[in-house]
Design an enzyme around this catalytic site. Structure first.
Site, PDB file in Angstrom:
ATOM      1  N   GLY A  12       0.771  -1.202   0.075  1.00 40.10           N
ATOM      2  CA  GLY A  12      -0.009  -0.106   0.071  1.00 40.10           C
ATOM      3  C   GLY A  12       0.864   1.152   0.069  1.00 40.10           C
ATOM      4  O   GLY A  12       0.456   2.315   0.559  1.00 40.10           O
ATOM      5  N   ASN A  14       1.606   3.116  -2.604  1.00 37.75           N
ATOM      6  CA  ASN A  14       0.445   4.067  -3.534  1.00 37.75           C
ATOM      7  C   ASN A  14      -0.567   4.615  -2.727  1.00 37.75           C
ATOM      8  O   ASN A  14      -1.086   5.782  -2.572  1.00 37.75           O
ATOM      9  CB  ASN A  14       0.079   3.402  -4.697  1.00 37.75           C
ATOM     10  CG  ASN A  14       1.151   3.440  -5.615  1.00 37.75           C
ATOM     11  OD1 ASN A  14       1.522   4.512  -6.195  1.00 37.75           O
ATOM     12  ND2 ASN A  14       1.764   2.071  -6.082  1.00 37.75           N
ATOM     13  N   LEU A  94     -10.889  -7.719 -12.482  1.00 37.84           N
ATOM     14  CA  LEU A  94     -12.118  -7.103 -11.843  1.00 37.84           C
ATOM     15  C   LEU A  94     -13.137  -7.823 -12.582  1.00 37.84           C
ATOM     16  O   LEU A  94     -13.163  -8.084 -13.947  1.00 37.84           O
ATOM     17  CB  LEU A  94     -12.292  -5.769 -12.333  1.00 37.84           C
ATOM     18  CG  LEU A  94     -11.111  -4.726 -11.581  1.00 37.84           C
ATOM     19  CD1 LEU A  94     -11.738  -3.377 -11.777  1.00 37.84           C
ATOM     20  CD2 LEU A  94     -11.304  -4.974  -9.892  1.00 37.84           C
ATOM     21  N   HIS A 110      -0.099   1.330 -13.211  1.00 41.14           N
ATOM     22  CA  HIS A 110       0.752   0.119 -13.681  1.00 41.14           C
ATOM     23  C   HIS A 110       2.354   0.546 -13.710  1.00 41.14           C
ATOM     24  O   HIS A 110       2.574   1.613 -14.214  1.00 41.14           O
ATOM     25  CB  HIS A 110       0.229  -0.157 -14.991  1.00 41.14           C
ATOM     26  CG  HIS A 110       1.064  -1.456 -15.373  1.00 41.14           C
ATOM     27  ND1 HIS A 110       0.670  -2.649 -15.139  1.00 41.14           N
ATOM     28  CD2 HIS A 110       2.138  -1.782 -16.405  1.00 41.14           C
ATOM     29  CE1 HIS A 110       1.650  -3.688 -15.603  1.00 41.14           C
ATOM     30  NE2 HIS A 110       2.596  -3.031 -16.499  1.00 41.14           N
TER      31      HIS A 110
HETATM   32  C1  GAR Z   1       2.973  -1.117  -7.543  1.00 45.05           C
HETATM   33  O1  GAR Z   1       4.242  -0.976  -8.135  1.00 45.05           O
HETATM   34  C2  GAR Z   1       1.885  -0.926  -8.590  1.00 45.05           C
HETATM   35  O2  GAR Z   1       2.133  -0.168  -9.670  1.00 45.05           O
HETATM   36  C3  GAR Z   1       1.847  -2.308  -8.801  1.00 45.05           C
HETATM   37  O3  GAR Z   1       1.966  -2.932  -7.731  1.00 45.05           O
HETATM   38  C4  GAR Z   1       2.686  -2.360  -6.932  1.00 45.05           C
HETATM   39  C5  GAR Z   1       1.858  -2.143  -5.631  1.00 45.05           C
HETATM   40  O4  GAR Z   1       2.600  -1.700  -4.562  1.00 45.05           O
HETATM   41  N1  GAR Z   1       0.635  -2.600  -9.644  1.00 45.05           N
HETATM   42  C6  GAR Z   1       0.639  -3.657 -10.710  1.00 45.05           C
HETATM   43  O5  GAR Z   1       1.635  -4.310 -11.147  1.00 45.05           O
HETATM   44  C7  GAR Z   1      -0.659  -3.663 -11.497  1.00 45.05           C
HETATM   45  N2  GAR Z   1      -0.762  -4.383 -12.678  1.00 45.05           N
HETATM   46  P1  GAR Z   1       2.126  -0.826  -3.291  1.00 45.05           P
HETATM   47  O6  GAR Z   1       0.978  -1.979  -2.700  1.00 45.05           O
HETATM   48  O7  GAR Z   1       3.305  -0.647  -2.449  1.00 45.05           O
HETATM   49  O8  GAR Z   1       1.289   0.311  -3.660  1.00 45.05           O
END
Ligand code: GAR
Length: 197
Positions: A12, A14, A94, A110
């Site tokens: 989490g 982001n 989804l 992404h």
């Molecule tokens: C992030 O790097 C996001 O861009 C990626 O997962 C990570 C989650 O990190 N998403 C994908 O790869 C979607 N295809 P976080 O939980 O620390 O935000």
């Protein structure tokens, strides 16, 4: 106030960037109404709790089949009455019903410059492993609207990040997060909340 639900699967960071940007006023006119995790005990849920945001877990393993899981996911989202759904590291395909119902109201972050290193099987660290294996010199992050496909929806914003000599997937992942993801995602939410998109 834009009502935002954030869907997460893991750490989490982001989500944290969004929380911090709402608290600091970088994201204006926005209320984070619910965080939905598909993993019990995801650290993202702790981040939500610390920020006083309701956290809900809808995990596939708690349901008899995919259909009932998808129904519960849709219900968890509907209950939050969101104007915008943000997929912030949400590693779940989804349900089509959800995509159709909230068309134009779901965005995803992404960790690559789409259309490179995206689609089925490209998520998290795997994206950066693939970028390094291909030897690209520039990578980055993309925020896009979610449609029926995987990473195929209209692109909203992208930010490039240089690959550096000796990068490991972990080091590159961190740089892409710091320089691109944690900047782009709050910016886009602020634009949507303020009629700039
Ligand atoms: C992030 O790097 C996001 O861009 C990626 O997962 C990570 C989650 O990190 N998403 C994908 O790869 C979607 N295809 P976080 O939980 O620390 O935000």
């Amino acid at each position: 106030m834009l009502r935002v639900a954030v869907c997460v699967s893991g750490g989490g960071t982001n989500l944290q960037a969004i929380i911090d940007a709402v608290e600091s006023g970088k994201i204006r006119n926005t209320q984070l109404v619910r965080v939905i995790s598909n993993k019990h005990g995801a650290y993202a849920l702790e981040r939500a709790a610390k920020a006083g945001i309701e956290g809900v877990t809808v995990a596939k393993k708690d349901f008899a089949d995919t259909e009932s899981f998808q129904k519960a996911l849709l219900a968890a989202i509907d209950e939050a009455k969101p104007d915008l759904i943000v997929l912030a590291g949400f590693l779940v395909v989804l349900p089509q019903e959800l995509v159709a119902k909230y068309k134009g109201k779901i965005i995803n972050i992404h960790p690559s410059l789409i259309p490179s290193f995206c689609g089925d099987g490209f998520y998290g660290l795997k994206v950066h492993e693939a970028a390094l294996a291909r030897g690209v010199k520039v990578t980055g992050a993309t925020v896009h609207f979610v449609d029926e496909g995987t990473d195929t929806g209209p692109i909203i914003a992208q930010k490039a990040v240089y690959v550096q000599e000796g990068d490991t997937p972990e080091v590159l992942q961190r740089r892409v997060m710091e320089e691109a993801e944690w900047v782009l995602l709050p910016q886009v939410i602020d634009q949507i909340a303020n009629g700039q998109l």
